[in-house]
Design a protein around this motif. Structure first.
Motif, PDB file in Angstrom:
ATOM      1  N   HIS A  26       0.836  -1.211   0.000  1.00 59.30           N
ATOM      2  CA  HIS A  26       0.000   0.000   0.000  1.00 59.30           C
ATOM      3  C   HIS A  26       0.870   1.262   0.000  1.00 59.30           C
ATOM      4  CE1 HIS A  26       0.369  -1.048   4.442  1.00 59.30           C
ATOM      5  NE2 HIS A  26       1.168  -0.019   4.252  1.00 59.30           N
ATOM      6  N   HIS A  30      -2.339   0.067   8.668  1.00 59.55           N
ATOM      7  CA  HIS A  30      -2.454   1.478   9.057  1.00 59.55           C
ATOM      8  C   HIS A  30      -3.733   1.786   9.815  1.00 59.55           C
ATOM      9  CE1 HIS A  30       1.108   3.249   7.030  1.00 59.55           C
ATOM     10  NE2 HIS A  30       1.081   2.025   6.525  1.00 59.55           N
ATOM     11  N   TYR A  40      -4.899   4.835   4.818  1.00 58.10           N
ATOM     12  CA  TYR A  40      -4.409   4.652   3.444  1.00 58.10           C
ATOM     13  C   TYR A  40      -3.985   3.217   3.146  1.00 58.10           C
ATOM     14  CZ  TYR A  40       0.759   4.986   4.225  1.00 58.10           C
ATOM     15  OH  TYR A  40       2.070   4.780   4.584  1.00 58.10           O
ATOM     16  N   HIS A  67      10.647  -3.641   6.962  1.00 62.29           N
ATOM     17  CA  HIS A  67      10.060  -2.292   7.056  1.00 62.29           C
ATOM     18  C   HIS A  67      10.874  -1.424   8.015  1.00 62.29           C
ATOM     19  CE1 HIS A  67       6.666   0.599   7.931  1.00 62.29           C
ATOM     20  NE2 HIS A  67       6.399   0.360   6.660  1.00 62.29           N
ATOM     21  N   GLU A 113       6.505  -4.768   8.954  1.00 60.21           N
ATOM     22  CA  GLU A 113       5.451  -3.781   9.240  1.00 60.21           C
ATOM     23  C   GLU A 113       4.441  -4.358  10.247  1.00 60.21           C
ATOM     24  OE1 GLU A 113       3.321  -2.060   5.862  1.00 60.21           O
ATOM     25  OE2 GLU A 113       2.979  -0.276   7.104  1.00 60.21           O
TER      26      GLU A 113
HETATM   27 FE   LIG Z   1       2.513   0.866   5.535  1.00 61.88          FE
END
Ligand SMILES: [Fe+2]
Length: 282
Positions: free
Chosen positions: A11, A53, A121, A180, A227
């Protein structure tokens, strides 16, 4: 019916607007278009998506709002994602079933039915590619910081059970990166060690060796800074069950993160319980 397809998708905010995306994202963007065509073929009744997110501190949220409609300006990157309109149907009935199953399993699950809630997002960006016409209902799920990988996996198992028993055709999608450890510089690749860990994890997924992927996850998540601490992967592994035909659509960087696009098609005829692919709630 059942879970028709599992997905792992990125994303990165720089792909929000395809016409503004940098060249190094070409492979990822092409992969998103390819998987959108797979979704078209599957014709799902609903997509259930966990987003890295939608950060919850304590409880696992399930977005049961009957219509998701809003305007997103991402607080992390308003220079990249501003005034982005979205509109998708929801699925209140299936959301409610998910919530009830989670609570029954002793998990802190909270139903959200709130038309003022604005999507993150991590949800909006992949859906702009995967469901460009906004014509497939979506149920959005949070990642929960107070939940361990094990608890998230167990929540995924409950979700998988409900979806497999549903009379709807469902796609389960996990929206998040692999390694990440973010750095400045959008075109930066993950380090060689992080790429090696990403590759090994992807290999296990490609071989449908979910048990090894799960065994690898805790150390991998820590060392590669996966992440959301790897929670979106723990949930994906919890939801998936049995053998899958995995398809790989690309890997790409974004500010030091590693992002992969994969799909997992259940092989119904070969379904069998895997003894080591089970954890107990803690
Ligand atoms: Fe992200």
């Amino acid at each position: 019916m059942t879970i028709e397809l599992g997905m792992l998708v990125p994303h990165t905010p720089r792909m929000c607007h395809e016409d503004q995306a940098p060249k190094f994202l070409n492979e990822i963007i092409e992969g998103m278009h390819q998987t959108a065509r797979v979704i078209e073929d599957v014709k799902p009744d609903v997509i259930v998506m966990i987003s890295c997110h939608w950060l919850s501190s304590f409880q696992h949220f399930v977005d049961a709002t009957p219509e998701h409609k809003g305007v997103l300006t991402a607080f992390e990157c308003p220079e990249l994602i501003s005034d982005v309109r979205y509109r998708y149907p929801g699925d209140e009935d299936l959301s409610t079933q998910l919530v009830e199953a989670g609570i029954e399993a002793g998990l802190p699950i909270v139903k959200v039915n709130d038309p003022t809630y604005v999507w993150d997002y991590g949800t909006v960006v992949p859906l702009r590619y995967l469901v460009p016409n906004g014509d497939i209902p979506v149920i959005d799920l949070s990642v929960t910081w107070a939940a361990s990988l094990e608890e998230t996996y167990v929540w995924g198992q409950q979700i998988g059970k409900v979806l497999r028993e549903s009379d709807k055709r469902v796609i389960f999608a996990s929206s998040g990166a692999l390694s990440h450890n973010l750095v400045r510089g959008p075109e930066a690749m993950p380090s060689l060690s992080e790429q090696a860990l990403d590759r090994q994890f992807i290999d296990y997924l490609q071989q449908s060796d979910l048990s090894s992927a799960w065994n690898m996850l805790p150390q991998y998540a820590k060392n590669a800074g996966v992440e959301s601490g790897g929670r979106h992967l723990a949930m994906l592994l919890g939801v998936l069950e049995g053998n899958h035909k995995s398809d790989y659509y690309g890997y790409g960087q974004s500010s030091g993160s590693g992002n992969v696009i994969m799909t997992f098609e259940p092989q119904h005829a070969k379904l069998h319980p895997h003894p080591s692919h089970t954890v107990e709630a803690k």
